[in-house]
Design a protein around this motif. Structure first.
Motif, short mmCIF file in Angstrom:
data_model
loop_
_atom_site.label_atom_id
_atom_site.label_comp_id
_atom_site.label_asym_id
_atom_site.label_seq_id
_atom_site.Cartn_x
_atom_site.Cartn_y
_atom_site.Cartn_z
N GLU A 117 0.77 -1.21 0.03
CA GLU A 117 -0.09 0.05 0.01
C GLU A 117 0.86 1.37 -0.04
OE1 GLU A 117 -3.12 -0.24 2.98
OE2 GLU A 117 -3.48 -2.38 2.60
N HIS A 118 2.13 1.12 -0.27
CA HIS A 118 3.10 2.08 -0.45
C HIS A 118 3.06 3.11 0.96
CE1 HIS A 118 2.55 2.67 -5.23
NE2 HIS A 118 2.72 1.66 -4.75
N ARG A 119 3.20 2.11 2.04
CA ARG A 119 3.07 2.62 3.30
C ARG A 119 4.09 1.69 4.22
NH1 ARG A 119 -1.46 5.29 5.24
NH2 ARG A 119 -1.32 3.96 7.16
N LEU A 120 5.01 2.59 5.03
CA LEU A 120 5.89 1.79 5.92
C LEU A 120 5.64 2.79 7.39
CD1 LEU A 120 9.03 0.82 4.22
CD2 LEU A 120 7.40 -0.63 5.34
N ARG A 121 5.89 2.01 8.44
CA ARG A 121 5.99 2.75 9.68
C ARG A 121 7.57 3.18 9.61
NH1 ARG A 121 3.59 1.15 14.88
NH2 ARG A 121 5.73 1.72 15.55
N MET A 122 7.59 4.58 10.30
CA MET A 122 8.77 5.20 10.27
C MET A 122 9.79 4.49 10.64
SD MET A 122 8.29 8.18 8.99
CE MET A 122 9.54 9.43 9.82
N GLU A 173 1.43 10.11 8.91
CA GLU A 173 0.23 9.93 9.87
C GLU A 173 0.50 9.10 11.17
OE1 GLU A 173 -1.90 7.11 6.74
OE2 GLU A 173 -1.63 8.96 6.21
N GLN A 174 -0.40 8.97 11.99
CA GLN A 174 -0.28 8.03 13.11
C GLN A 174 -0.64 6.63 12.70
OE1 GLN A 174 1.18 10.39 15.39
NE2 GLN A 174 0.38 8.67 16.64
N ASP A 175 0.07 5.60 13.26
CA ASP A 175 -0.21 4.34 12.88
C ASP A 175 -1.70 3.90 13.51
OD1 ASP A 175 -0.33 1.52 12.65
OD2 ASP A 175 1.70 1.28 13.12
N SER A 176 -2.57 3.63 12.85
CA SER A 176 -3.92 3.28 13.49
C SER A 176 -3.91 1.94 14.35
CB SER A 176 -4.64 2.91 12.04
OG SER A 176 -4.56 1.77 11.31
N THR A 177 -2.67 1.15 14.28
CA THR A 177 -2.84 -0.08 15.03
C THR A 177 -1.84 0.27 16.23
OG1 THR A 177 -0.68 -0.77 13.89
CG2 THR A 177 -3.22 -1.59 13.07
N GLN A 215 4.31 6.16 14.03
CA GLN A 215 3.91 6.98 12.63
C GLN A 215 4.19 6.19 11.39
OE1 GLN A 215 6.02 10.64 13.07
NE2 GLN A 215 4.14 11.67 13.61
N VAL A 216 3.38 6.57 10.40
CA VAL A 216 3.54 5.86 9.12
C VAL A 216 3.91 6.75 8.09
CG1 VAL A 216 2.21 4.63 7.36
CG2 VAL A 216 1.88 3.89 9.71
N ALA A 217 4.81 6.47 7.15
CA ALA A 217 5.11 7.54 5.86
C ALA A 217 4.43 6.70 4.70
CB ALA A 217 6.49 7.43 5.68
N ALA A 218 3.67 7.50 3.97
CA ALA A 218 3.10 6.92 2.84
C ALA A 218 3.38 7.88 1.47
CB ALA A 218 1.32 7.17 2.89
N LEU A 219 3.61 7.20 0.35
CA LEU A 219 3.86 7.71 -0.65
C LEU A 219 2.76 8.39 -1.36
CD1 LEU A 219 6.53 7.92 -2.72
CD2 LEU A 219 5.65 5.98 -3.73
N THR A 220 2.87 9.47 -1.71
CA THR A 220 1.60 10.14 -2.45
C THR A 220 1.61 9.79 -3.97
OG1 THR A 220 2.96 12.25 -3.02
CG2 THR A 220 1.63 12.13 -0.72
N PRO A 221 0.58 10.08 -4.63
CA PRO A 221 0.70 10.06 -6.07
C PRO A 221 1.75 10.77 -6.84
CG PRO A 221 -1.65 10.19 -5.41
CD PRO A 221 -0.95 10.33 -4.14
#
Length: 166
Positions: free
Chosen positions: A59-64, A94-98, A103-109
């Motif tokens: 999902e193009h996301r990883l915890r920091m 953003e904050q990690d929902s779990t 925190q989670v870093a996410a790649l934007t389009p």
């Protein structure tokens, strides 16, 4: 003399030459990638690695903390880089929902588009500096040498740590 026979604490003259050649090769590759990324990609190589690792992650996301591990960066250096990438609109944090502590870093389009435009430059630099001077046989030997060294130490763990899908 066998490879594992160690006559003393010093490198032989041949080993010293190989070591210095390895260091010079590593410097050449690092400097070439950094120069090309700055001039044409308009970003440091470290930023490219962050974008690349996020692009390969689910999902193009990883915890920091995982992103720091995958990129071989300290937490503070990664945080600074992600702040800059957020300002460019290429990454969100953003904050990690779990786990609210993480925190989670996410790649934007936009970050993904930038990566897709920059990736061929990165590949061409690596190819031209590291692989083009070698014959196919030498490339295979280099792969064997890398795997041998990695398997003799903690290398398999290092390789796994670099995989954002693990």
């Amino acid at each position: 003399m066998e490879a594992n026979n160690r006559p003393g604490p010093w490198l032989t003259a041949e080993q010293q030459q190989i070591w210095r050649s390895y260091l010079a090769m590593q410097r050449l590759l690092d400097e070439s990638i950094e120069r090309d990324m700055q001039l044409t990609g308009h970003m440091p190589h470290a930023y490219y690695l962050i974008l690349a690792m996020l692009s390969e992650a689910p999902e193009h996301r990883l915890r920091m903390n995982r992103l720091a591990e995958v990129t071989g960066s300290s937490q503070s250096r990664l945080s600074h880089a992600v702040t800059r990438l957020e300002a460019l609109g290429w990454v969100t944090r953003e904050q990690d929902s779990t786990d609210r502590r993480g925190q989670v870093a996410a790649l934007t389009p936009a970050g993904y588009e930038r990566l897709v435009r920059t990736a061929p430059l990165h590949a061409e630099t690596v190819r031209s500096v590291l692989f083009d001077p070698l014959t196919p046989e030498q490339q295979a030997a280099l792969g064997d040498i890398c795997r041998t060294i990695l398997s003799a130490g903690d290398g398999e763990k290092q390789v796994r740590q670099m995989d954002p899908t693990a």
